[in-house]
Design a protein around this motif. Structure first.
Motif, short mmCIF file in Angstrom:
data_model
loop_
_atom_site.label_atom_id
_atom_site.label_comp_id
_atom_site.label_asym_id
_atom_site.label_seq_id
_atom_site.Cartn_x
_atom_site.Cartn_y
_atom_site.Cartn_z
N GLN A 1 0.94 -1.29 0.12
CA GLN A 1 -0.09 -0.02 0.21
C GLN A 1 0.90 1.27 0.05
OE1 GLN A 1 -3.83 0.27 2.37
NE2 GLN A 1 -2.93 1.83 3.27
N LEU A 2 0.50 2.01 -0.94
CA LEU A 2 1.40 3.35 -1.05
C LEU A 2 0.53 4.67 -0.96
CD1 LEU A 2 3.41 2.54 -4.38
CD2 LEU A 2 4.44 2.54 -1.92
N ASP A 3 0.88 5.48 -0.04
CA ASP A 3 0.24 6.70 0.37
C ASP A 3 1.10 7.86 0.00
OD1 ASP A 3 1.16 7.76 2.81
OD2 ASP A 3 0.61 5.69 3.36
N GLY A 4 0.48 8.99 -0.61
CA GLY A 4 1.52 10.28 -0.76
C GLY A 4 0.61 11.58 -0.87
N ASN A 5 1.44 12.66 -0.77
CA ASN A 5 1.05 13.96 -0.71
C ASN A 5 1.94 14.95 -1.31
OD1 ASN A 5 1.19 16.70 0.81
ND2 ASN A 5 -0.94 16.25 0.66
N LEU A 6 1.27 15.60 -2.34
CA LEU A 6 2.23 16.76 -3.03
C LEU A 6 1.69 18.18 -2.54
CD1 LEU A 6 4.45 17.22 -5.06
CD2 LEU A 6 2.89 17.09 -6.84
N ASN A 7 2.56 18.92 -2.08
CA ASN A 7 1.95 20.28 -1.79
C ASN A 7 2.32 21.25 -2.51
OD1 ASN A 7 2.56 22.76 0.56
ND2 ASN A 7 0.54 21.98 0.50
N GLN A 8 1.45 22.19 -3.05
CA GLN A 8 1.84 23.24 -3.72
C GLN A 8 0.83 24.47 -3.39
OE1 GLN A 8 4.23 23.85 -6.34
NE2 GLN A 8 5.04 21.74 -5.61
N GLY A 9 1.42 25.15 -2.37
CA GLY A 9 0.74 26.40 -1.68
C GLY A 9 -0.55 25.77 -1.23
N ILE A 10 -1.83 26.30 -1.64
CA ILE A 10 -3.12 26.04 -1.11
C ILE A 10 -3.49 24.88 -1.66
CG2 ILE A 10 -3.63 28.42 -0.49
CD1 ILE A 10 -5.69 28.32 -3.00
N VAL A 11 -2.91 24.14 -2.54
CA VAL A 11 -3.45 23.02 -3.31
C VAL A 11 -2.48 21.51 -2.93
CG1 VAL A 11 -3.73 21.86 -5.76
CG2 VAL A 11 -4.07 24.26 -5.26
N ASP A 12 -3.41 20.71 -2.57
CA ASP A 12 -2.92 19.33 -2.16
C ASP A 12 -3.17 18.19 -3.02
OD1 ASP A 12 -1.28 18.85 0.70
OD2 ASP A 12 -2.28 20.71 0.61
N PHE A 13 -2.41 17.56 -3.54
CA PHE A 13 -2.88 16.34 -4.12
C PHE A 13 -2.41 15.02 -3.32
CE2 PHE A 13 -2.43 12.86 -7.47
CZ PHE A 13 -3.71 12.87 -7.88
#
Lengths: 437, 255
Positions: A85-97
């Protein structure tokens, strides 16, 4: 004010003298703490890898044992499952993926299977702490119940034997608004979700070519969590729910859910053994508690009534259908009735808890006999209508950082023509090793 | 026999009466006021009103082996606190919220906040949830008695409500630094649950000078010890909405 100044002066002196004092103090215990490795990054990755071995004793005379193995009867089955299982997060200012992926391979003597699932993949836009917009595939877990959630109108059904596992989400768009107050009403939050069901989009949810709407209004009022939940749309019928939870003491929590569905459709066998659609008004509810004793035993106990479930007589009718179909197969070699029964089972009779009244209890003892990171426990699920049950003792060890080892044994019983007595397995031994990274 | 009666002016009588009442009441009141003021000063010296901080929590077993957790926390006012686990990987992303006596735990896999109780421990070891999400002492306890022991004050504290994890505390406060040195935590039965030891003063900047290590042991966990190491405490403005269930999955964004 004077006291503050004196205290600051004292500590400044102490810190100044620290060159003499601190080395001897820190020699006593290594309290080093390097913060650099915990600096926030624009992205984060994590997850786990897991190996699970199961030995199942097949209930050869049970309805699901007959349906599963009528052409190749066997008394046991060994299964090996590997999961990542892989989880992740990419943050760019007020936007998160955010994303959560799960892949597994499963092999036993009967079949092999492997899948890659995108459990969630969604973007969040947060213009303020109190406002969030989300779009993409996201998992919803509404409701306060531990084993079941009658008000989880847009939840995937969870496995009460593993209620803390991740589940696949649905594709949609939503908004989340929060407002905090001082006083009896401390928080109010509104979550609203648009959930489409189109070709290749959320098809498992319900009828296609519809745009559905779900909303949850949360209140923290007088130290009680309260949710008012609504679902409307043509993929499933309109439904209303309320749930609440509250701590009555430092070691005692209670929770409850109530769901009302004015027109719930379900598939049920008629007296001729044909599958028909029944529409009725249903009220389902759950009452639960979590209690911690002075000896560190935690008990989670829940009672669940599901108006939309099958009565003991209706389940009997299905088990009789399978028994008759199997007799016919044995006499003629024609498996068409068994294949028909398999199709019928998928309409609802094969659900993990297909009946109406259940009692769930999970009791765990934290670190008994001073065995740190060792947690033995016992889970039982009882069908109160036919008195059949599953009983699962287990032991979990987490003493090695990022490793979790779980050994679990399950016994299901209740006799012929009872829900647990007709399940695929009558016993199961499972060993699971999980590594988090 | 001649009896001489002396007549006092009414103002003098009233003044003597007021003085007598003051003599009877002031000592008690002064002690109560001093105790409360000292406790509030202790809180002020331990934490700014609204801040973020990084902590390492270490569970030390009798054989010396350790298990470590790293937490990022934010606190606002006397009754709001959130902690996020940054390490180890098995706990990463878990967050806990406290609003007054209410506590919740969010586990990413579970995907929703669950109410937890203050006496439970989400990390094992000697620290329980109320230790990890500790609010101001003056928010939870009243000063029942105060006495002096050399360079220390001894504050005997009584929980304001039954929902507080420990029924009473005995807190030794350094008179000069006005921070605790030792705190004994008792159950309502009078049983000692654990002892907290504040150690190693450190200047965290911005006028925050306080102990950087909190150790604990417990007669209930013989041979085991837990410690909390404070690495960074910084004043930070935070919206009230950060301290809500809907925000629990997003605490990482505050860093």
């Amino acid at each position: 004010m004077l006291v503050t100044k004196v205290s600051v002066l004292f500590w400044v002196c102490m810190v100044s003298c620290g060159g003499f004092l601190l080395p001897s103090l820190s020699l006593a215990e290594d309290y080093s703490f390097n913060l650099d490795e915990f600096e926030k990054k624009a992205y984060s990755l994590g997850g786990y890898a897991e190996v699970k071995g199961e030995h199942c004793w097949i209930n050869r005379s049970g309805a699901f044992g007959l349906l599963g193995f009528y052409d190749s009867p066997r008394s046991n089955l060994d299964r090996l499952t590997t999961t990542i299982q892989l989880d992740g997060n990419l943050n760019q200012g007020i936007v998160d993926f955010n994303w959560l992926l799960q892949a597994f391979t499963q092999n036993d003597q009967h079949e092999s299977n492997h899948e890659l699932n995108v459990f969630s993949a969604y973007a969040s836009i947060k213009p303020a702490p109190s406002v969030t917009f989300e779009i993409g595939k996201k998992t919803f877990k509404w409701g306060k119940g531990y084993a079941w959630n009658p008000v989880g109108f847009i939840n995937r059904p969870k496995d009460p034997n593993n209620p803390e596992e991740a589940l696949e989400g649905y594709i949609g768009a939503g908004a989340d608004l929060i407002k905090s107050f001082s006083g009896a009403l401390q928080t109010i939050a509104l979550t609203s979700v648009l959930l489409p069901v189109w070709e290749d989009v959320n098809e498992a949810f319900g009828e296609k070519n519809n745009l559905n709407f779900a909303a949850k209004l949360y209140l923290l009022y007088r130290d009680t969590d309260i949710d008012f939940i609504l679902f409307t749309g043509n993929s499933r019928s309109t439904r209303f729910g309320i749930d609440l939870s509250k701590n009555l003491a430092t070691n005692f929590e209670i929770h409850a859910e109530l769901a009302y569905i004015p027109a719930q459709k379900s598939k049920v066998l008629n007296s001729l053994g044909r599958l028909t659609t029944r529409e009725e008004s249903v009220t389902s509810y759950l009452l639960g508690l979590r209690y911690l004793t002075e000896t560190d035993i935690t008990a989670v106990i829940e009672y669940y009534h599901n108006d939309a479930g099958y009565s003991a007589n209706e389940l009997d009718q299905f088990y009789q259908l399978v028994t008759d179909a199997h007799s016919s197969y044995r006499n003629t070699g024609d498996d068409s009735l068994l294949r028909q029964a398999t199709t019928i089972s998928k309409s609802g009779y094969a659900r993990p808890q297909a009946g109406r009244n259940y009692l769930y209890a999970k009791i765990t003892q934290k670190e008994p006999f001073e065995l740190l990171y060792f947690t033995p426990g016992m889970t039982t699920i009882i069908n109160l209508d036919d008195a059949s049950y599953s009983l699962s003792p287990e032991a979990v060890y987490t003493g090695f950082t990022n490793w979790e080892l779980r050994l679990r044994y399950s016994h299901l019983d209740g006799g012929r023509f009872t829900e647990q007595g007709e399940k695929l397995n009558e016993e199961k031994l499972e060993l699971r090793l999980r590594y988090y990274f | 026999m001649n009896v001489r009666t002396r007549i006092y002016p009414i103002k003098t009588v009233l003044a003597l009466l007021l003085f007598s009442i003051a003599c009877l009441t002031l000592p008690g009141r002064a002690i109560a006021l001093d105790g409360t003021a000292i406790l509030q000063q202790v809180d002020k010296n331990l934490n700014p009103d609204t801040y973020e901080m990084y902590r390492k929590l270490i569970n030390i077993e009798p054989d010396g082996s350790k298990k470590e957790f790293v937490l990022y926390s934010v606190k606002k006012g006397q009754d709001k606190m959130v902690a996020l686990f940054l390490s180890p990987a098995s706990e990463k992303g878990r967050s806990t919220l406290r609003l007054n006596d209410n506590m919740w735990l969010y586990i990413p896999n579970v995907g929703k906040p669950l109410r937890i109780t203050s006496l439970q421990s989400v990390v094992g070891g000697v620290f329980n949830n109320s230790d990890i999400l500790r609010l101001d002492y003056s928010a939870e306890y009243d000063v029942a008695n105060i006495s002096e022991e050399g360079d220390l004050y001894l504050l005997e504290l009584k929980a304001k409500t039954r929902s507080i994890a420990y029924d009473s505390l005995k807190m030794l406060v350094d008179k000069k630094a006005m921070v605790p040195t030792t705190i004994e935590c008792f159950a309502s039965s009078g049983m000692l649950i654990k002892t907290l030891y504040y150690k190693e003063p450190k200047d965290f900047g911005d006028g925050i000078v306080r102990p950087s290590v909190l150790e604990t042991d417990s007669p209930l966990y013989k041979g085991y010890k837990s410690a909390m190491i404070y690495a960074k405490i910084t004043k930070k403005e935070l919206a009230d909405e950060v301290f809500s269930l809907n925000y629990l999955s997003r605490v990482e964004e505050l860093r």
